[in-house]
Design an enzyme around this catalytic site. Structure first.
Site, PDB file in Angstrom:
ATOM      1  N   ASP A 250     -11.826  -9.731  72.954  1.00  0.00           N
ATOM      2  CA  ASP A 250     -11.388  -9.553  71.564  1.00  0.00           C
ATOM      3  C   ASP A 250      -9.966 -10.021  71.244  1.00  0.00           C
ATOM      4  OD1 ASP A 250     -13.533  -7.913  72.154  1.00  0.00           O
ATOM      5  OD2 ASP A 250     -12.597  -6.067  71.464  1.00  0.00           O
TER       6      ASP A 250
ATOM      7  N   GLU B  21     -17.860  -0.916  67.102  1.00  0.00           N
ATOM      8  CA  GLU B  21     -16.596  -1.299  67.733  1.00  0.00           C
ATOM      9  C   GLU B  21     -15.731  -2.064  66.726  1.00  0.00           C
ATOM     10  OE1 GLU B  21     -17.740  -1.950  72.382  1.00  0.00           O
ATOM     11  OE2 GLU B  21     -18.104  -3.701  71.134  1.00  0.00           O
TER      12      GLU B  21
HETATM   13  C1  FRU Z   1     -15.323  -5.082  72.029  1.00  0.00           C
HETATM   14  C2  FRU Z   1     -14.801  -4.122  73.065  1.00  0.00           C
HETATM   15  C3  FRU Z   1     -13.928  -3.062  72.417  1.00  0.00           C
HETATM   16  C4  FRU Z   1     -13.033  -2.621  73.538  1.00  0.00           C
HETATM   17  C5  FRU Z   1     -12.817  -3.905  74.300  1.00  0.00           C
HETATM   18  C6  FRU Z   1     -12.677  -3.743  75.765  1.00  0.00           C
HETATM   19  O1  FRU Z   1     -15.680  -6.318  72.543  1.00  0.00           O
HETATM   20  O2  FRU Z   1     -15.869  -3.530  73.764  1.00  0.00           O
HETATM   21  O3  FRU Z   1     -14.645  -2.013  71.815  1.00  0.00           O
HETATM   22  O4  FRU Z   1     -11.836  -2.065  73.092  1.00  0.00           O
HETATM   23  O5  FRU Z   1     -13.935  -4.738  74.004  1.00  0.00           O
HETATM   24  O6  FRU Z   1     -12.297  -4.935  76.374  1.00  0.00           O
END
Ligand code: FRU
Length: 483
Positions: free
Chosen positions: A22, A204
């Protein structure tokens, strides 16, 4: 597509090496765009998360910077946001220096192993040198976990009418809003969405922002979900509605998707860009992100997109368009008017499409099926098309080269045509390993990655029934300045 890194994107950010997911903490500050990102510097699959860092003057050409945040005794550094604390509400500012404050999730692997349900909580870090170096707040965490296994990805913004910060947090199957005067003490305001929208996976990376529409602010709530996307795996849904500093009230109960393609996930908007709302996403999908055939890095971001709203049949829909800064890449374009495509029309020579890096803009009456084929001499092809009967656009990467690394990768994906206009228009941005399709002014959007065995340097239009293309503009993208 050649050399040692044949699938290295040319006008998208990708880290020099190792794993990325992300985008985090995107903020514009003193003439610089900052992109932080979920980063694992010791491998090319997901691992203990850090915040990587890159900076840019234009969101197009990025310079990778030293890692901004390392895991600590409270856990890994998961996704989150950053704000410019102009009024120094946090008190982190010293000697008149405005603090940048990052609000992120600490993910505690030890507590997770012990089967606690409280292993994710929110913490702060701040920078007093305009984003170069970061100090973790000694009072972390600032928001404890009440006993919800998925309690993460804080996106914080200033809510001017009530002069307070609003945190939009993903809490398993819903969003929880919190508010704070100083970024340090948070109170719960409300919950949203347990009975609305798509729930094929965990919620998320949310974002809440307002977009001007007919002179009035309309609130938009983005929620990424994984899995459960419209074309499989991860994707981002959105809600339009009203927000009063406490509660979000949606205008519609329909599930709507920001991008129907498989490769735009966890996208959120930059802080501090004034009236302009600009989003970048992670151009991959949890379904296969850790298997894609790139080395020594994995993943890239999407191009930055300006978000807007458009009313179609009494419904307010979100639009995405490539930001104008991308035009700096434009080379000498080739324009064709009133082009009749019957069966096959080869554009390769006319457009001098050698690098396979281009923008294609096309307008036509929506009267018949047609497709745009990106191909190479090895028989690989990516097909982007319009299907009149189904009233959808599609991207088919089932024969796009390397697809065997994951069984679900090589598929054809569709996006409904949402526009009710009789003429359709397409803008496509093609990099060595991706196509981003913005149809009808960004109402129907798809982002897809692919891995051909050599450059997709052939460009062919096809229409069995025949179609009259009113206007076609091919613009080679000049990436000599490098990304
Ligand atoms: C989304 C996610 C988020 C988390 C991160 C962990 O892709 O699962 O919810 O904070 O990636 O790397």
């Amino acid at each position: 597509v050649g050399g040692p890194e044949p699938h290295r994107p040319r006008f998208h950010f990708s880290p020099k090496a190792h794993w990325m997911n992300d985008p985090n903490g995107m903020v514009y500050h003193k003439g610089t765009y900052h992109l932080f990102f979920q980063y694992y510097p010791d491998g090319d699959t997901w691992g203990p998360m850090h915040w990587g860092h890159a900076t840019s003057k234009d969101m197009v050409s990025w310079q990778e910077q030293p890692i901004a945040l390392y895991p600590d005794s409270l856990g890994y550094i998961f996704s989150g946001s950053a704000v410019v604390d102009v009024n120094n509400t946090s008190g982190f500012g010293k000697n008149g220096q405005t603090p940048l404050v990052a609000i992120f999730t600490h993910h505690n692997p030890k507590l997770e192993k012990e089967k606690s349900d409280k292993f994710q909580y929110q913490s702060l870090a701040y920078s007093l040198d305009d984003g170069k170096t970061w100090t973790k707040y000694a009072g972390n965490p600032v928001l404890n976990n009440p006993g919800i296994t998925d309690f993460r990805d804080p996106k914080v913004r200033w809510y001017e009418p009530q002069k307070k910060w609003i945190m939009t947090l993903a809490t398993k199957d819903r969003i929880t809003f919190f508010s704070s005067p100083d970024l340090k003490s948070w109170s719960k305001e409300s919950e949203f969405g347990q009975d609305l929208g798509a729930h094929g996976g965990v919620w998320e990376c949310p974002d809440l922002f307002s977009v001007e529409h007919n002179g009035k602010p309309v609130w938009v709530l983005l929620v990424s979900i994984n899995p459960g996307g419209p074309n499989g795996g991860s994707a981002t849904q959105y809600f339009t509605g009203a927000f009063d500093g406490k509660t979000f009230k949606p205008f519609s109960t329909k599930t709507q998707w920001m991008d129907y393609g498989p490769d735009n996930y966890a996208g959120v908007t930059f802080a501090n860009t004034g009236d302009r709302v600009v989003l970048m996403g992670w151009m991959s999908n949890w379904q296969y992100a850790q298997q894609v055939p790139t080395s020594p890095w994995r993943s890239a971001t999407t191009v930055p997109r300006q978000l807007g709203l458009k009313e179609v049949n009494k419904e307010l829909l979100l639009t995405s368009s490539p930001v104008k800064e991308l035009n700096a890449l434009d080379g000498q374009s080739v324009q064709l008017k009133n082009l009749t495509v019957k069966e096959r029309y080869d554009l390769t020579a006319k457009t001098k499409n050698k690098t396979g890096l281009f923008k294609l803009e096309l307008a036509a009456p929506a009267t018949a099926d047609f497709s745009i084929v990106l191909a190479n001499g090895k028989g690989n092809e990516v097909v982007i098309g319009y299907d009149k009967g189904a009233n959808h656009y599609y991207i088919d990467r089932s024969n796009a080269g390397k697809t065997a690394f994951e069984k679900g990768f090589g598929k054809k994906h569709t996006v409904p045509r949402l526009s009710s206009e009789s003429n359709l228009s397409l803008t496509m941005l093609v990099d060595v390993a991706s196509v981003e399709l913005f149809a009808d002014g960004g109402l129907s959007v798809m982002s897809e990655i692919f891995f051909p065995e050599s450059t997709l340097d052939q460009l062919v239009l096809k229409s069995a029934q025949g179609i009259q293309i009113t206007n076609l503009k091919y613009t080679p993208l000049n990436v000599a300045k490098g990304v």
